[in-house]
Design an enzyme around this catalytic site. Structure first.
Site, PDB file in Angstrom:
ATOM      1  N   LYS A  99     -31.714  19.393-109.832  1.00 47.03           N
ATOM      2  CA  LYS A  99     -30.306  19.129-110.131  1.00 47.03           C
ATOM      3  C   LYS A  99     -29.476  20.399-110.010  1.00 47.03           C
ATOM      4  O   LYS A  99     -29.769  21.419-110.626  1.00 47.03           O
ATOM      5  CB  LYS A  99     -30.166  18.544-111.532  1.00 47.03           C
ATOM      6  CG  LYS A  99     -28.737  18.089-111.854  1.00 47.03           C
ATOM      7  CD  LYS A  99     -28.700  17.253-113.106  1.00 47.03           C
ATOM      8  CE  LYS A  99     -27.301  16.776-113.442  1.00 47.03           C
ATOM      9  NZ  LYS A  99     -27.259  15.848-114.580  1.00 47.03           N
TER      10      LYS A  99
ATOM     11  N   ARG B 239     -35.304   7.535-112.102  1.00 47.64           N
ATOM     12  CA  ARG B 239     -36.319   8.580-111.956  1.00 47.64           C
ATOM     13  C   ARG B 239     -37.307   8.149-110.883  1.00 47.64           C
ATOM     14  O   ARG B 239     -37.843   7.046-110.945  1.00 47.64           O
ATOM     15  CB  ARG B 239     -37.087   8.787-113.275  1.00 47.64           C
ATOM     16  CG  ARG B 239     -36.203   9.147-114.455  1.00 47.64           C
ATOM     17  CD  ARG B 239     -35.737  10.581-114.396  1.00 47.64           C
ATOM     18  NE  ARG B 239     -35.014  10.933-115.605  1.00 47.64           N
ATOM     19  CZ  ARG B 239     -34.475  12.118-115.816  1.00 47.64           C
ATOM     20  NH1 ARG B 239     -34.559  13.049-114.908  1.00 47.64           N
ATOM     21  NH2 ARG B 239     -33.826  12.379-116.939  1.00 47.64           N
TER      22      ARG B 239
ATOM     23  N   ARG C  14     -23.461  11.759-118.365  1.00 47.59           N
ATOM     24  CA  ARG C  14     -23.417  10.307-118.468  1.00 47.59           C
ATOM     25  C   ARG C  14     -24.231   9.842-119.671  1.00 47.59           C
ATOM     26  O   ARG C  14     -25.154  10.500-120.115  1.00 47.59           O
ATOM     27  CB  ARG C  14     -23.980   9.704-117.170  1.00 47.59           C
ATOM     28  CG  ARG C  14     -23.505   8.315-116.843  1.00 47.59           C
ATOM     29  CD  ARG C  14     -23.845   7.987-115.390  1.00 47.59           C
ATOM     30  NE  ARG C  14     -25.236   8.264-115.118  1.00 47.59           N
ATOM     31  CZ  ARG C  14     -26.222   7.403-115.292  1.00 47.59           C
ATOM     32  NH1 ARG C  14     -25.953   6.214-115.797  1.00 47.59           N
ATOM     33  NH2 ARG C  14     -27.460   7.712-114.997  1.00 47.59           N
TER      34      ARG C  14
END
Length: 316
Positions: A180, A314, A115
């Site tokens: 992730k 975040r 993204r």
């Protein structure tokens, strides 16, 4: 088919093959085999006096096997393409002639994207890079709902593979214990009455040291979570669940997809900093996602609605 691809297909049997045997079988010189292996250092081919072997699963995707696994799940895409190299699987499908529900996988991406124009780090023959496209004649729910639904699809696939403790980070990441594991990028082309939608998924299968050194956030790969990483099985699971979610979206079941996404929301109730890139970060507590799939954050300045593609989140 490149020479390294042909070498890996032979080494996929898990046995050690001498340089002489490989050269004879492939119709090339031993020097050519050595050069091909050296040319892709991210692929861990072990070389010793007895020959070449693979320490772990780093073999090419098998189109027929993936199609067979999909058929067993009741899914049959009109097109399934596996490329040795491409700039972007999403771009490949966006620029290809639209044929029903199409799938593209690649062993190596030279310009994989996340993204906001970020590059996606992926190890050739180790990670899973797959895009699925379809044409939507109408939008029963906002596109942001389908974007979150894609995360639901990947979460379902991972759960089916036996991976627990996964969570969904708005708008497009799949995490395992705050690290992730996968990223998702949705792109589109066309007109509102016939929109070509492409959902791209990058999933960390086995991340090599070169890709690992370029990742700027906590991450994990399937190699750390599963005894064996069978990329054909992983690919089939992800594709099947993406196709299932696309069907659910077409049927107007967006509210159910949002409900499932909320059940695995990584940051709900947490205080976060949201950066749009156009103004100072907004600090607040994540409340929910709304009916359009946008993130709702409550801060000192009031409630703000953050839309997909505009922000990064975040935790503080």
């Amino acid at each position: 088919m490149t020479l390294i691809h042909r070498v890996l297909k032979i080494l996929a049997d898990g046995q050690r093959h001498s340089g002489v045997a490989l050269a004879e079988r492939l119709g090339v010189t031993r020097a050519a085999v050595s050069k091909a292996v050296a040319g892709l250092p991210e692929v861990p081919v072990a070389v010793d006096r007895k020959g070449y072997s693979l320490a772990r699963a780093f073999w090419p995707l098998d189109r027929e096997r993936i199609q067979g696994l999909l058929a067993e799940s009741g899914f049959r895409p009109e097109q399934l393409t596996i490329l040795e190299e491409v700039d972007s699987t999403n771009r490949f499908l966006l620029e290809a002639e639209a044929v029903g529900l199409s799938v593209c996988l690649a062993e190596r991406q030279t310009a994989g994207r996340g993204r906001r124009g970020r590059s996606w780090q992926a190890t050739p023959y180790g990670n899973l890079m797959v895009s699925v496209s379809t044409t939507l004649q109408d939008m029963p729910d906002p596109l942001g709902v389908l974007s979150l639904g894609a995360g639901v699809a990947v979460h379902r696939a991972l759960r089916g593979l036996g991976i627990a403790d996964c969570a969904l980070k708005w708008p497009n990441d799949v995490l395992w214990q705050a690290r992730k594991l996968a990223g998702i990028l949705i792109e589109m082309r066309g007109e509102p009455e016939a929109m070509r939608i492409v959902i791209g998924v990058g999933l960390n299968g086995t991340v090599g040291p070169q890709a690992a050194s370029a990742i700027d956030q906590p991450w994990v790969d399937l190699h750390a979570l599963l005894p064996v990483v069978d990329r054909d099985q992983v690919a089939a699971a992800v594709i099947a669940e993406l196709m299932r979610v696309m069907d659910e979206y077409r049927q107007g079941r967006g509210a159910l997809l949002l409900s499932e996404w909320r059940a695995h929301h990584a940051y709900v109730g947490l205080r976060v900093s949201v950066a749009t890139g156009r103004e100072p970060p907004y600090v607040g507590t994540v409340q929910d996602v709304n009916a359009e799939g946008a993130l709702v954050v409550q801060g000192a300045g009031g409630t703000k609605v953050m839309r997909s593609g505009e922000v990064s989140v975040r935790p503080l």
